[in-house]
Design a protein around this motif. Structure first.
Motif, PDB file in Angstrom:
ATOM      1  N   GLU A  89       0.833  -1.214   0.000  1.00  0.00           N
ATOM      2  CA  GLU A  89       0.000   0.000   0.000  1.00  0.00           C
ATOM      3  C   GLU A  89       0.865   1.260   0.000  1.00  0.00           C
ATOM      4  OE1 GLU A  89      -3.913  -1.656   2.463  1.00  0.00           O
ATOM      5  OE2 GLU A  89      -2.251  -0.706   3.547  1.00  0.00           O
ATOM      6  N   ARG A  90       1.918   1.234   0.782  1.00  0.00           N
ATOM      7  CA  ARG A  90       2.752   2.427   0.907  1.00  0.00           C
ATOM      8  C   ARG A  90       3.656   2.648  -0.300  1.00  0.00           C
ATOM      9  NH1 ARG A  90       0.506   0.799   5.006  1.00  0.00           N
ATOM     10  NH2 ARG A  90      -0.020   2.174   6.778  1.00  0.00           N
TER      11      ARG A  90
ATOM     12  N   GLU B 100       1.525   4.313  -2.936  1.00  0.00           N
ATOM     13  CA  GLU B 100       1.299   5.738  -2.695  1.00  0.00           C
ATOM     14  C   GLU B 100       2.365   6.613  -3.353  1.00  0.00           C
ATOM     15  OE1 GLU B 100       1.089   6.049   1.528  1.00  0.00           O
ATOM     16  OE2 GLU B 100      -0.932   5.179   1.661  1.00  0.00           O
ATOM     17  N   HIS B 101       3.489   6.023  -3.709  1.00  0.00           N
ATOM     18  CA  HIS B 101       4.553   6.759  -4.406  1.00  0.00           C
ATOM     19  C   HIS B 101       4.344   6.760  -5.920  1.00  0.00           C
ATOM     20  CE1 HIS B 101       7.407   7.507  -1.056  1.00  0.00           C
ATOM     21  NE2 HIS B 101       6.854   6.421  -0.521  1.00  0.00           N
TER      22      HIS B 101
END
Length: 223
Positions: A42-43, A46-47
């Motif tokens: 998920e993180r 986000e990029h």
């Protein structure tokens, strides 16, 4: 998050948008545990990446070779993979990521950057079955980033340090990073002792580590 099949009966979760640069994320030895790496996926998404977290079975007769190569080729066929895959592997998946990188030309997979998280480099390569000894880079252009947690009590930090030195001596462009992390939270996971499984963590400290690792994955490698 959307779930697809990269082969009949073999699942992969997509985080982010189709068409973005592709990150292929492999979990560790635990069979079909793509959910455990969800916080990291998920993180990274986000990029601005399309992250494919694929199931694979290290306990299969071929040690997961078919799952690993099939998921890699599936990822390579995605719209955003034209400049090569970012391959991220955790624990035994980290060993597989290194093995895929060393044999990428023969496997027909183009890789832009490899990130190994708490890599189990002392184990045989799950793809080839051979000892994971870095071959001569011989002009290979794939940069590698090895990340290890200083509090890892499953894979000792010396495994990452020693492998980075070996790969560097063989001519590979290797960056080694040590974080204040353990074996689980380096991907935002937690170990459930009662179930003997890794599960996605939800505590702030573990998610902060996952965010830090996501930043490392998303950052252009040292050239």
């Amino acid at each position: 998050m959307k779930t697809f099949e990269y082969a009949p009966g073999r699942s992969v979760d997509l985080y982010g948008e189709t068409g973005a640069p592709v990150v292929l994320l492999w979990h560790g030895m635990q069979t079909d545990s793509r959910a455990a790496v969800r916080p990291l996926a998920e993180r990274v998404a986000e990029h601005g990446y399309a992250v494919l977290a694929a199931d694979w079975n290290s306990h299969a007769a071929d040690n997961g070779r078919s799952d690993l190569l099939t998921s890699a080729r599936y990822a390579a066929e995605q719209p955003g993979a034209g400049d090569g895959l970012i391959v991220v592997g955790w624990s035994m998946g980290g060993a597989a990521a290194a093995g895929l990188t060393f044999g990428a030309v023969g496997y027909g997979v183009r890789i832009a950057h490899t990130v190994c998280l708490a890599g189990a480099f002392m184990a045989p390569d799950p793809i080839s079955g051979d000892p994971l000894t870095p071959p001569s880079a011989a002009g290979a252009r794939v940069p590698m980033t090895l990340v290890h947690g200083s509090a890892d009590d499953v894979i000792p930090v010396t495994a990452g340090r020693d492998f980075a030195a070996e790969a560097g001596a063989a001519g590979w462009r290797v960056q080694y990073i040590e974080l204040a992390a353990d074996h689980a939270n380096i991907v935002g996971a937690r170990y459930d002792a009662a179930a003997d499984r890794y599960e996605p963590a939800d505590d702030a400290a573990s998610l902060a580590v996952a965010a830090e690792v996501a930043g490392i994955v998303a950052k252009p490698p040292v050239r």
